[in-house]
Design an enzyme around this catalytic site. Structure first.
Site, PDB file in Angstrom:
ATOM      1  N   GLY A   1      -1.249  -4.969 -11.487  1.00 31.65           N
ATOM      2  CA  GLY A   1      -0.930  -3.641 -11.992  1.00 31.65           C
ATOM      3  C   GLY A   1      -1.351  -3.444 -13.433  1.00 31.65           C
ATOM      4  O   GLY A   1      -0.840  -4.113 -14.336  1.00 31.65           O
ATOM      5  N   ASP A   2      -2.322  -2.546 -13.654  1.00 33.03           N
ATOM      6  CA  ASP A   2      -2.748  -2.138 -15.002  1.00 33.03           C
ATOM      7  C   ASP A   2      -3.424  -3.238 -15.812  1.00 33.03           C
ATOM      8  O   ASP A   2      -3.506  -3.132 -17.034  1.00 33.03           O
ATOM      9  CB  ASP A   2      -1.573  -1.574 -15.812  1.00 33.03           C
TER      10      ASP A   2
ATOM     11  N   CYS B   1       0.828  -1.201   0.000  1.00 32.51           N
ATOM     12  CA  CYS B   1       0.000   0.000   0.000  1.00 32.51           C
ATOM     13  C   CYS B   1       0.865   1.254   0.000  1.00 32.51           C
ATOM     14  O   CYS B   1       1.743   1.409   0.854  1.00 32.51           O
ATOM     15  CB  CYS B   1      -0.916  -0.004   1.218  1.00 32.51           C
TER      16      CYS B   1
END
Length: 345
Positions: free
Chosen positions: A225-226, A124
């Protein structure tokens, strides 16, 4: 009203011709139906949202993060985050902290609470988390990382997984060392977001280091991610050789992304976007689950962000959202959402 999939049913049957990401994955002796996972997101991946994503074909979902501090366990927000009622197993609870003893205590607490897998947050990037030297801030201190991993793994008779990033700063990526130390500690699987903490969520995720990690350790490696489409899921699998993919922000307002990925990996075909009629059915069912789970006051307010995500791109949605935010009751909110979506069917 139970969350179900009003658009299509999801079969648990697996065949030899399935894409590798649609095959079961074993983590610490527990079998996950497929390798499409929901990333833990604070304020998003609550019990209703996890169950909704699973109804659309996600094989696994990790709970919202709970800070490893006994003073926080009894807080109302934490009790909601630790609610696993009616959830499809195996249940995974994420914890975060910078003190080995407290992290171990939090792990035991979640197992006693019904979790079957403990996930440690070292990814995080939020300032309020990093200020406590938790989340991705931990990547600055590899000795502390090692102590935390050892403490958590040794505290419970259950698999412990790790969610992390490439490193704290660009140019000082240390994910290879962290991943190897995690494997040594007995971590059962590692999920890696392809950015550093410095990146936050800017730029593009980098997958090269995830591939290097996959080639250097033997535990399952989950790429994150993405991943925002079925084609991207396939591409990330090819680039990294990962054991699973984890979808976060792209599932906000479109939990059917897991169904889309599954269909594409099985057939090579891209599913058409759901119609407004289909979206309406999904949204209204989700709203009722949120209202029942959180109650009148919190349910109305927590639903607002989901409604905003669901309606993005629909004509006149900006004006609608401003009016919707003014609704103070669940009944009023439900009516305006139903009317808006009905007008665009």
């Amino acid at each position: 009203m139970p969350i179900n999939n009003p658009v299509s049913s999801h079969s648990s049957a697996q065949t030899a011709n399935d894409h590798p990401l649609l095959q079961p994955l074993v983590i610490g002796g527990l079998t996950i139906e497929n390798r499409l996972m929901v990333a833990p997101m604070a304020g998003v991946t609550d019990n209703p949202f996890r169950r909704l994503c699973k109804s659309f074909g996600a094989g696994h979902a990790v709970s919202e993060m709970i800070i490893a501090d006994t003073a926080l366990y009894a807080r109302k927000k934490s009790l909601y985050r630790a609610n696993f009622d009616n959830e499809i197993a195996p249940i995974s609870a994420q914890i975060a902290g910078a003190e080995p003893d407290k992290l171990a205590e939090a792990a035991r607490y979640q197992i006693d609470n019904g979790a079957q897998i403990i996930d440690i947050n070292m990814g995080c990037p939020a300032k309020k988390v990093c200020r406590r030297l938790a989340g991705s801030a931990l990547l600055q201190d590899e000795d502390l990382v090692a102590r935390l991993l050892d403490a958590a793994v040794n505290s419970v008779n259950a698999p412990v997984t790790l969610k992390t990033r490439l490193g704290y700063e660009n140019g000082r990526e240390n994910i290879l060392r962290v991943a190897k130390r995690a494997e040594q500690a007995g971590i059962a699987a590692i999920a890696i977001h392809g950015r550093t903490r410095e990146d936050m969520y800017t730029g593009e995720a980098r997958y090269e280091l995830i591939r290097e990690v996959k080639e250097s350790i033997s535990i399952p490696v989950i790429a994150n991610g993405d991943i925002d489409s079925a084609q991207k899921a396939q591409r990330v699998y090819e680039l990294t050789g990962c054991d699973a993919v984890m979808i976060g922000r792209a599932a906000q307002g479109q939990p059917w992304i897991f169904r889309d990925i599954e269909h594409f990996l099985r057939s090579g075909e891209v599913l058409a976007a759901p119609s407004v009629s289909e979206i309406k059915e999904i949204v209204l069912a989700h709203l009722q689950e949120l209202y029942e789970f959180y109650g009148e006051y919190s349910g109305c307010r927590i639903a607002r962000k989901h409604i905003a995500w669901y309606t993005t791109g629909i004509p006149s949605s900006n004006a609608f959202r401003q009016a919707m935010y003014c609704e103070e009751s669940t009944a009023g909110q439900f009516r305006v959402v139903e009317a808006f979506l009905h007008a665009h069917e």
